[in-house]
Design a protein around this motif. Sequence first.
Motif, PDB file in Angstrom:
ATOM      1  N   GLN A   1      -4.976   0.745  -5.337  1.00 43.12           N
ATOM      2  CA  GLN A   1      -5.695   1.026  -4.421  1.00 43.12           C
ATOM      3  C   GLN A   1      -5.318   2.235  -4.370  1.00 43.12           C
ATOM      4  N   THR A   2      -4.586   3.507  -4.811  1.00 44.76           N
ATOM      5  CA  THR A   2      -4.473   4.146  -4.348  1.00 44.76           C
ATOM      6  C   THR A   2      -4.408   5.985  -5.077  1.00 44.76           C
ATOM      7  N   SER A   3      -4.637   7.152  -5.072  1.00 38.35           N
ATOM      8  CA  SER A   3      -4.837   8.334  -5.262  1.00 38.35           C
ATOM      9  C   SER A   3      -3.424   8.625  -6.417  1.00 38.35           C
TER      10      SER A   3
ATOM     11  N   SER B   1       0.114   5.368   1.227  1.00 43.58           N
ATOM     12  CA  SER B   1      -0.696   6.192   1.225  1.00 43.58           C
ATOM     13  C   SER B   1      -0.010   7.548   1.113  1.00 43.58           C
TER      14      SER B   1
ATOM     15  N   SER C   1       3.480   7.434   3.457  1.00 48.85           N
ATOM     16  CA  SER C   1       4.019   6.592   3.964  1.00 48.85           C
ATOM     17  C   SER C   1       3.537   4.971   2.743  1.00 48.85           C
TER      18      SER C   1
ATOM     19  N   GLU D   1       0.755  -1.355  -0.097  1.00 48.06           N
ATOM     20  CA  GLU D   1       0.254   0.162  -0.443  1.00 48.06           C
ATOM     21  C   GLU D   1       1.009   1.055   0.157  1.00 48.06           C
TER      22      GLU D   1
ATOM     23  N   HIS E   1       5.410  -0.156   8.870  1.00 49.13           N
ATOM     24  CA  HIS E   1       4.770   0.951   8.381  1.00 49.13           C
ATOM     25  C   HIS E   1       6.150   1.232   7.701  1.00 49.13           C
TER      26      HIS E   1
ATOM     27  N   LYS F   1       2.686   0.748   3.097  1.00 52.61           N
ATOM     28  CA  LYS F   1       3.090  -0.254   3.735  1.00 52.61           C
ATOM     29  C   LYS F   1       3.528  -1.960   3.577  1.00 52.61           C
TER      30      LYS F   1
ATOM     31  N   GLU G   1      -1.276  10.303   1.337  1.00 55.54           N
ATOM     32  CA  GLU G   1      -1.800  11.517   2.212  1.00 55.54           C
ATOM     33  C   GLU G   1      -0.612  11.494   3.489  1.00 55.54           C
ATOM     34  N   ASP G   2      -0.674  10.216   4.592  1.00 54.11           N
ATOM     35  CA  ASP G   2       0.579  10.520   5.636  1.00 54.11           C
ATOM     36  C   ASP G   2       1.716  10.374   5.223  1.00 54.11           C
TER      37      ASP G   2
END
Lengths: 431, 527
Positions: free
Chosen positions: A253-255, A83, A88, A81, A96, A90, A85-86
């Motif tokens: 799954q990401t933007s 992310s 990071s 993953e 993480h 996974k 936004e934060d």
Amino acid sequence: MVQEHVIIIGNGIAGVTAARHIRKLSDKRITIISSESEYFFSRTALMYVYMGHMKWNHLKPYEDQFWKKNRINLLKAYVTEISPEDKSIKLEDGRHLQYTDLIIATGSEPQKFGWKGQEAHGVQGLYSKQDLELLEKNAPHNRACKRAIIVGGGLIGIELAEMLSTRDIPVTFLVREKHFWNNVLPKHDAQLIDEHIKKHQIDLRLKINLDEILTDENGKVRAVKIKETGETIQCDLVGLTTGVKPRLEMLSQTSIETNRGVLVNPYLKTNYDNIYAIGDCAEHREAIQNRPSIEAVWYTGKMMGETVAQTICGKPMTYNPGHWFNSAKFFDIEYQTYGWVYPTEIENHKQLHWSHSDGTKAMTVNFNKENDKFVGINTFGIRLRHEVVNGWLEQNKTILEVMKNLKQANFDPEFYQSHEKDIFKSYQKHL
Amino acid sequence: MSKFERNMAMTGEKPAALSKAQKIFSAIGITGLFILILAIANVNFPNKTLFLSLSLGLMTLGTVGFSYDLYKSKQPGIKNDGVWFKSMTSRGLYAWITALALTMFYVALYWYPEYLGLNSEGANTGIISLFDPLSRLINGGPASQWFVYGTLYTLAIFIFGYKFIKKYRHNRYEVLRTFSVMFFQLGFAFLIPEILMRLNQPYFNPANIWPLNYDLFAGYKLDSFFSAGSIGLIMFTFGILSIFVISPILTYKYGKRWYCSWVCGCGGLAETAGDPYRHLSDKSVFAWKVERWVIHSVLVFVTVMTIAVIYSYLGQNPDEFWFTKDVFLWSSAGFLSLVFGLLMYFKKEELAKDAKYAGAGYLIVILSMICINYFNYNQDIFLFPAHKLRETYGFLIGAAFSGVIGVGFYPIFGNRVWCRFGCPMAAVLGMQQRLFSKFRITTNGGQCISCGNCSTYCEMGIDVRAYAQKGENIVRSSCVGCGICASVCPRGVLKLENDSLDNRINQKEITTGNDIDLMEFFNEKTK
């Protein structure tokens, strides 16, 4: 202040070049993550391990201690993953990691076209280390693999044919185009390679498409069926070498915006400010010169790595490569190309072709008929100096100037027979 | 991504078994070898001329026929298929057996020639007597162990040279180079010295240059030159000119390859019989460090030994001959200091730190010993008697290193162990090549794909790829210019050439073909 942390997903030539240059330019913490191999290796050399020219360790361009010495952390892990936004990522094991800058350099994966049977045992591509290991299982020798079918007439296809033929495994090579790699090489050049392939006892079938892959009761490949003729050919291995496509599975799954590849602007930046994509997996939003929007080539991966390192280290740079160049080897014939030589003559351009009677040397030049400007050159079995030809392209030399000075560009070993006079004569007829 | 078994050991299958013709030729060659083995086992062949011809002829036919059949149906090109799968070329059982057999042969040759049939009293027996007819034909006398060795050595360069030429028939550099080593081995190393012996002249191989020829200045050698009249003087002068004039000029123009892979007999054997083992050299940075220390220490050893030997040969009375012990000592000290001084002055930037310290250290030790000796006159200038030094050098370096390890261990450590770690001639030429030569291996812009063929097949253990992938030319003292890296490169990246001194060592941070501004900015900066 927390030390800046650059995370690079992918330890191929693009990611590793970026890491090396970031280390040269800064003291940032650098982590390279790969699920494929512990250390960077030369992907283009995988074939030599199967052929017994080299062992796995020889493919590693740097000694293992290099990474520690240069404070580049290597992590063998799989990223599940991202992310943005934060900031990071996974990993598969649940960990993480935080980054300040993220570079996506995940490379490619073999492209498949939805053939029936394409997931059967004994059907594979040739891209990763795991593919090589699989090939060793699927085709260890000609007793276990009585015939191999290769689908797709490109660079990986011909490499696979060469690999299998070193173990005396009979190969049938299905090529969709009229000639080998005819979607890139002009007809005469492609024909030269056709002949050379046949000399190596490869059963080359041109203008032939795969219809389906037939399997036995255990789900293992047993034959392929040909679309044009309906013929079935028994085989134990099907090599699918119909090109590669960007490897994007962890981005679904990401933007982070993707099309066929990860979309990037000229700064190699994605839609997020501190996420970049380089190498095979990147897709340029704006095309650069005549280049395709996805460049799956060793050298472009390297150049993107060099460029992105500048940006990340505070000197924002756009990816602005110079003149195109590439090279390959088709069995015993080396190929180099500089500038643009189109597979079919385009408007206002003309191509001149020379070939040697021994069938292993040829040269094709492409120039602009209107202003005589030299546009590009393909050379087979004759080595050229990159810097000299690059200079000609840079200085807009005319075709005549190039032809007259061809010898300056020769890079063949000493004492090799020179062909410049011959080439010049044959061109003169057409000028 | 699906998970497959992660197995690092990719064993692979070696290429197809031998063809019928190859089996027959192998049998023929082994029969020839077997006659030699019987002779070693003291079988007394009745007609020596016949059996010697048979043995050498069968070995030649076997190897040549085998090589012909091996490459006849293959397209010209690189032929390394299965090199790492075959027992013989990947340190397998066959490799170890071969290494042990060769090593034992060398041990007998150097230290127990009586087991080969050399008898201090009476006629030869064993394998040496088998070679008597050929020896009588060429030099007029019975064979010695060195004649046997020389013959087999020359034969090996020829028959494996044929194989090498077949293997690299697409590459004229390789073909010409192989003809050259064959010529120098047969003419200069084998026939000329033997014929000189027949003519009662000093034994002299013009291609064997000091310090590889560490005996050039030995007392018995000097006596033989000076007692042979003008021909002896010509030989001696040629020997001196080779060291101080001919080899520096040729090395400046062409690099050390003119000697190491075109002329030298050690190189000749390594490039022909040793070619199948070239990939076994150690490429690690550690091995490079060891190499630099060992080879330069051998050079210091041979220099010290030679100074001691000449010193003990010379007289003390300037009225007899102006070149006395003292003149020689001070001129040696002066010459060594001058060379070191010039190097430090002109080439300071190009020398690594440890090279400077080591050079200075060795120089200080030699100079202080010369001084100590001068002020307390002592016959043994470097602590030990000169002949002891020479014997020790001959035993350790001349025999054990160059023969037993150098050739005996071809199948284990690769074919250039001696040339890389031991040869003092290579050390001298290497320094010249690194610092004063037009030779380099040019890297072709940005075309390198880091595949590693060049490094793998470098017999000198140079990590060629480390330079090529940076777009940097390869300028290394150890490079013998065999040209194989350029040959195995699949992308046409490497070229051996002699070119101007400017920009010979070029560093490039940015790949040729990238953004022009970026290239210019960074590549200039690192110059």
